[in-house]
Design a protein around this motif. Structure first.
Motif, PDB file in Angstrom:
ATOM      1  N   LEU A  89     -22.007  -0.646 -71.455  1.00 29.69           N
ATOM      2  CA  LEU A  89     -23.385  -0.514 -71.936  1.00 29.69           C
ATOM      3  C   LEU A  89     -23.689   0.892 -72.440  1.00 29.69           C
ATOM      4  N   THR A  90     -22.915   1.879 -71.979  1.00 32.37           N
ATOM      5  CA  THR A  90     -23.075   3.247 -72.496  1.00 32.37           C
ATOM      6  C   THR A  90     -22.032   3.541 -73.577  1.00 32.37           C
ATOM      7  N   GLN A  91     -21.328   2.489 -74.021  1.00 29.53           N
ATOM      8  CA  GLN A  91     -20.343   2.578 -75.106  1.00 29.53           C
ATOM      9  C   GLN A  91     -19.228   3.574 -74.782  1.00 29.53           C
ATOM     10  N   THR A  92     -18.724   3.466 -73.544  1.00 31.92           N
ATOM     11  CA  THR A  92     -17.648   4.334 -73.060  1.00 31.92           C
ATOM     12  C   THR A  92     -16.357   3.535 -72.957  1.00 31.92           C
ATOM     13  N   VAL A  93     -15.300   3.960 -73.636  1.00 31.40           N
ATOM     14  CA  VAL A  93     -14.012   3.265 -73.583  1.00 31.40           C
ATOM     15  C   VAL A  93     -13.254   3.716 -72.326  1.00 31.40           C
ATOM     16  N   PRO A  94     -12.240   2.942 -71.886  1.00 32.52           N
ATOM     17  CA  PRO A  94     -11.562   3.257 -70.621  1.00 32.52           C
ATOM     18  C   PRO A  94     -11.070   4.696 -70.506  1.00 32.52           C
ATOM     19  N   GLU A  95     -10.427   5.206 -71.566  1.00 31.08           N
ATOM     20  CA  GLU A  95      -9.860   6.560 -71.456  1.00 31.08           C
ATOM     21  C   GLU A  95     -10.922   7.649 -71.338  1.00 31.08           C
ATOM     22  N   ASP A  96     -12.150   7.348 -71.764  1.00 30.05           N
ATOM     23  CA  ASP A  96     -13.224   8.338 -71.682  1.00 30.05           C
ATOM     24  C   ASP A  96     -14.078   8.195 -70.424  1.00 30.05           C
ATOM     25  N   TYR A  97     -13.780   7.178 -69.594  1.00 28.18           N
ATOM     26  CA  TYR A  97     -14.633   6.890 -68.442  1.00 28.18           C
ATOM     27  C   TYR A  97     -14.756   8.068 -67.463  1.00 28.18           C
ATOM     28  N   PRO A  98     -13.647   8.706 -67.036  1.00 27.32           N
ATOM     29  CA  PRO A  98     -13.792   9.819 -66.085  1.00 27.32           C
ATOM     30  C   PRO A  98     -14.671  10.955 -66.630  1.00 27.32           C
ATOM     31  N   ALA A  99     -14.485  11.304 -67.903  1.00 35.10           N
ATOM     32  CA  ALA A  99     -15.287  12.393 -68.486  1.00 35.10           C
ATOM     33  C   ALA A  99     -16.742  11.975 -68.628  1.00 35.10           C
ATOM     34  N   ALA A 100     -16.970  10.699 -68.941  1.00 37.87           N
ATOM     35  CA  ALA A 100     -18.341  10.217 -69.092  1.00 37.87           C
ATOM     36  C   ALA A 100     -19.098  10.286 -67.766  1.00 37.87           C
ATOM     37  N   LEU A 101     -18.396  10.043 -66.658  1.00 41.07           N
ATOM     38  CA  LEU A 101     -19.025  10.148 -65.338  1.00 41.07           C
ATOM     39  C   LEU A 101     -19.555  11.562 -65.108  1.00 41.07           C
ATOM     40  N   VAL A 102     -18.717  12.542 -65.418  1.00 38.22           N
ATOM     41  CA  VAL A 102     -19.106  13.947 -65.216  1.00 38.22           C
ATOM     42  C   VAL A 102     -20.302  14.288 -66.091  1.00 38.22           C
ATOM     43  N   LYS A 103     -20.252  13.871 -67.344  1.00 33.77           N
ATOM     44  CA  LYS A 103     -21.340  14.171 -68.274  1.00 33.77           C
ATOM     45  C   LYS A 103     -22.655  13.543 -67.832  1.00 33.77           C
ATOM     46  N   ALA A 104     -22.585  12.332 -67.265  1.00 36.50           N
ATOM     47  CA  ALA A 104     -23.801  11.622 -66.857  1.00 36.50           C
ATOM     48  C   ALA A 104     -24.271  12.036 -65.470  1.00 36.50           C
ATOM     49  N   GLY A 105     -23.468  12.843 -64.755  1.00 41.99           N
ATOM     50  CA  GLY A 105     -23.826  13.205 -63.390  1.00 41.99           C
ATOM     51  C   GLY A 105     -23.779  12.012 -62.460  1.00 41.99           C
ATOM     52  N   ARG A 106     -22.904  11.076 -62.779  1.00 44.05           N
ATOM     53  CA  ARG A 106     -22.814   9.820 -62.031  1.00 44.05           C
ATOM     54  C   ARG A 106     -21.727   9.923 -60.979  1.00 44.05           C
ATOM     55  N   GLU A 107     -22.031   9.538 -59.759  1.00 43.36           N
ATOM     56  CA  GLU A 107     -21.045   9.596 -58.687  1.00 43.36           C
ATOM     57  C   GLU A 107     -20.284   8.275 -58.654  1.00 43.36           C
ATOM     58  N   ALA A 108     -18.975   8.344 -58.829  1.00 45.20           N
ATOM     59  CA  ALA A 108     -18.165   7.131 -58.877  1.00 45.20           C
ATOM     60  C   ALA A 108     -17.952   6.587 -57.474  1.00 45.20           C
ATOM     61  N   PRO A 109     -17.966   5.260 -57.311  1.00 49.44           N
ATOM     62  CA  PRO A 109     -17.743   4.677 -55.987  1.00 49.44           C
ATOM     63  C   PRO A 109     -16.290   4.760 -55.534  1.00 49.44           C
ATOM     64  N   ARG A 110     -15.372   5.017 -56.480  1.00 43.93           N
ATOM     65  CA  ARG A 110     -13.961   5.155 -56.121  1.00 43.93           C
ATOM     66  C   ARG A 110     -13.285   6.038 -57.176  1.00 43.93           C
ATOM     67  N   ASP A 111     -11.999   6.284 -57.021  1.00 47.77           N
ATOM     68  CA  ASP A 111     -11.260   7.180 -57.910  1.00 47.77           C
ATOM     69  C   ASP A 111     -11.448   6.774 -59.380  1.00 47.77           C
ATOM     70  N   PRO A 112     -12.031   7.653 -60.216  1.00 46.49           N
ATOM     71  CA  PRO A 112     -12.294   7.308 -61.619  1.00 46.49           C
ATOM     72  C   PRO A 112     -11.037   6.925 -62.397  1.00 46.49           C
ATOM     73  N   ALA A 113      -9.914   7.586 -62.107  1.00 44.78           N
ATOM     74  CA  ALA A 113      -8.678   7.271 -62.826  1.00 44.78           C
ATOM     75  C   ALA A 113      -8.237   5.835 -62.536  1.00 44.78           C
ATOM     76  N   GLU A 114      -8.385   5.408 -61.281  1.00 48.14           N
ATOM     77  CA  GLU A 114      -8.022   4.035 -60.929  1.00 48.14           C
ATOM     78  C   GLU A 114      -8.953   3.030 -61.606  1.00 48.14           C
ATOM     79  N   THR A 115     -10.244   3.344 -61.595  1.00 48.20           N
ATOM     80  CA  THR A 115     -11.203   2.451 -62.242  1.00 48.20           C
ATOM     81  C   THR A 115     -10.905   2.344 -63.729  1.00 48.20           C
ATOM     82  N   ALA A 116     -10.549   3.460 -64.358  1.00 46.45           N
ATOM     83  CA  ALA A 116     -10.219   3.455 -65.781  1.00 46.45           C
ATOM     84  C   ALA A 116      -8.998   2.573 -66.057  1.00 46.45           C
ATOM     85  N   ARG A 117      -8.013   2.603 -65.148  1.00 48.38           N
ATOM     86  CA  ARG A 117      -6.822   1.755 -65.312  1.00 48.38           C
ATOM     87  C   ARG A 117      -7.190   0.279 -65.212  1.00 48.38           C
ATOM     88  N   ILE A 118      -8.017  -0.048 -64.228  1.00 45.14           N
ATOM     89  CA  ILE A 118      -8.444  -1.450 -64.071  1.00 45.14           C
ATOM     90  C   ILE A 118      -9.242  -1.882 -65.297  1.00 45.14           C
TER      91      ILE A 118
END
Length: 608
Positions: free
Chosen positions: A161-190
């Motif tokens: 919904l924020t138009q973020t592709v998998p490879e950009d997900y970890p960086a997008a979290l930091v930019k949005a100040g969003r706390e990930a519920p689990r390891d961002p790299a793992e979530t990006a892989r899934i």
């Protein structure tokens, strides 16, 4: 600017005259209804009649000839809200106007234009993505518990919904100040594997519907022109909840035109975890400098006491949404003070809540006009048990869909068969004259009776479902006096298609998020402790403020009776280490900077 006023109709004029639609509107609602040209922004507080204002605006525009029905697209966020809007528009004589959710409108366009834009049949829509996310996790050799699977699914939805592709997900979290519920790299892989699985199986999810529609409208000017010729006037409800992707779709629908009316309340922004942001609402005048802005602050839902508490809650808020808060003014007679109750442990809180609910029902408040609201769904179990022990019927908001229940499907088949057999001419319906009587006669064979069965459980649940259908027939007959069984069956089929369920009887148990857009005579806000509201994982100032707005949404669901409660310990005999929610400071008696009592003040703290 932009206001259209019809001439005063002569005596004996037809009911379709435009001004007939304006009767009963307050001055601000009337301004919304008559401002038909140019961009319009309606800042509408809870209970101020925003749906009434915008549906009357559409109907006034249709009747006055300014808004051709087929050229109007009204969008909102839930099937229930879209269904309610369609019903109101029909009753106002504005048939032909499209009222849909963002996803429904986009899916319709995607399916229609896919053969022309891409070729062949459109991909199959994935109704529920959780199973495919689980498979993607397994293929990525990542083990997920049920709660973790839910978290990852939510993260994928947010990313899309924020138009973020998998490879950009970890960086997008930091930019949005969003706390990930689990390891961002793992979530990006899934997330990446999930997308590949969809491609392999030629399926799309609900977020893809928006993304693909946006892509087609951006890439194919001819298709965009076709859509814009069809839809020339737009109304967007709950505009504080739009995501960047939905906003982009709206811009593509609109093109260079400015015939748009948005309605929202920044104080009710509670879905940022899905990508929603109030910025589009708050920046509307920046994007549309000539916009007409109307504020609706007359609260027709809640008593002065409830409104006073709601205003006080937001008065302590911070941040951009708080700077634009709406000070509500109750239009109702005074009612009882809100009650604050403190309990030694959670079972005691649940038992006391159930006992008070039972007393309210005995005093004449219908069970269907009572709700128990909590922060997370895991809190429901103890209240389910307490209500069952007290002999109080209840329903779970967000449980099995109404039209997917076995008894409702069976009832639909029976009604369809009776309609084909000739309705009132059917011997099974002998003596049944009115539509509700006919529906009741058909459903009698399914287990319906005017009197409820004793106790609770499956038999009572079945009866409640059938009673909801009978009541729906009563409401439908009131709005369509000439309608018969065939028309009612058509109405049921349309409601089932868009999941617009009728109201059920029984105390509602729901999360605060699920309660948005609903209202009851009596509301119990339970489990109000720090760590639950605000929830533990809300750490940033923005996240804390969203939790405050969530409580505000809960408070403003109540028309008359409001109880706010908390427990000092989880279990009997446990250490009383909890403290009431910080959001109640200054509002509950005895807390820091407690506000004075008097008209609209807060009642005392009771201890159970």
């Amino acid at each position: 600017m932009g206001r259209v006023t019809a001439a005063v109709p002569p005596p004996g004029s037809r009911p379709a005259d435009p001004d007939a639609v304006l009767e009963g509107l307050d001055p601000e609602q009337r301004e919304v209804a008559t401002t038909l040209r140019g961009p319009v922004c309606v800042l509408a507080g809870a209970g101020t009649g925003k749906t009434r204002a915008i549906t009357h605006r559409i109907a006034y525009g249709v009747r006055s000839g300014v808004l051709p029905p087929a050229s109007v697209l009204a969008v909102t966020f839930t099937n229930r809200a879209a269904g309610e809007m369609r019903g109101r528009l029909r009753s106002l004589g504005a048939e032909g106007v499209q009222a849909r959710t963002f996803h429904s409108a986009a899916l319709r366009q995607l399916q229609f234009f896919w053969p022309r834009a891409v070729g062949g049949e459109p991909p199959r829509l994935l109704e529920r993505k959780v199973q495919l996310v689980a498979e993607a996790a397994a293929r990525s050799r990542i083990r997920l518990e049920r709660a973790e699977l839910r978290d990852v699914t939510s993260e994928i939805e947010w990313a899309k919904l924020t138009q973020t592709v998998p490879e950009d997900y970890p960086a997008a979290l930091v930019k949005a100040g969003r706390e990930a519920p689990r390891d961002p790299a793992e979530t990006a892989r899934i997330y990446s594997t999930y997308e590949q699985l969809k491609r392999d199986r030629d399926t799309i999810d609900f977020e893809d519907v928006l993304l693909l529609t946006v892509g087609i409208l951006q890439d194919r000017q001819d298709i965009a022109d076709t859509v814009r010729r069809q839809y020339q006037h737009f109304v967007v409800d709950e505009y504080q909840d739009v995501s960047p992707l939905q906003q982009r779709l709206l811009e593509l629908w609109l093109g260079e035109r400015d015939s748009i009316c948005v309605v929202g309340d920044a104080g009710q922004t509670i879905y940022s975890f899905t990508g929603a942001t109030p910025d589009f609402l708050l920046d509307f005048r920046t994007r549309h400098p000539g916009a007409t802005v109307v504020k609706l602050v007359r609260d027709y839902r809640s008593t002065p006491q409830v409104v006073h508490l709601a205003n006080g809650l937001l008065a302590q808020a911070a941040g951009r949404a708080a700077e634009h808060r709406l000070e509500l003014v109750s239009q109702r007679p005074p009612g009882p003070e809100p009650v604050f109750t403190e309990h030694r442990d959670e079972p005691a809180e649940a038992e006391a809540t159930a006992a008070t609910v039972r007393d309210l029902i005995r005093a004449g408040t219908p069970a269907g006009e009572i709700a128990v609201l909590y922060r997370i769904n895991a809190q429901s179990e103890i209240y389910e048990q307490a209500l069952a022990d007290a002999g109080v019927p209840y329903q779970m908001k967000g449980a099995e869909r109404f039209f997917e229940r076995a008894e409702v499907r069976q009832a639909g088949l029976a009604l369809r068969g009776a309609a084909r057999a000739g309705g009132a001419n059917d011997t099974a319906l002998a003596g049944a004259v009115t539509l509700p009587e006919q529906v009741g006669a058909v459903l009698a064979a399914q287990g319906w009776s005017p009197e409820p069965p004793g106790g609770t459980g499956a038999v009572r649940d079945r009866w409640e479902s059938l009673r909801a259908l009978v009541r729906l027939a009563e409401d439908f007959a009131a709005g369509h006096p000439a309608a018969g069984l065939a028309e009612f069956v058509t109405e049921l089929e349309e409601r089932a298609r868009v999941q617009h369920a009728p109201a059920l009887d029984g105390v509602t148990l729901a999360s605060l998020h699920a309660a948005k857009g609903l209202e009851w005579d009596a509301v119990f806000l339970v489990g109000l402790t720090d760590g639950m509201l605000p929830i533990t994982h809300a750490r940033t100032p923005e996240q804390i403020e969203e939790e405050r707005r969530l409580l505000y949404v809960g408070v403003t669901r109540a028309r008359k009776h409001l109880t706010l409660s908390w427990a000092l310990a989880r279990s009997p005999g446990g250490r009383a280490s909890r403290r009431p929610s910080r959001f109640l400071d200054g509002l509950r008696p005895g807390s820091a900077a407690a506000r004075g009592r008097g008209p609209g003040g807060s009642g005392g703290v009771e201890r159970g």
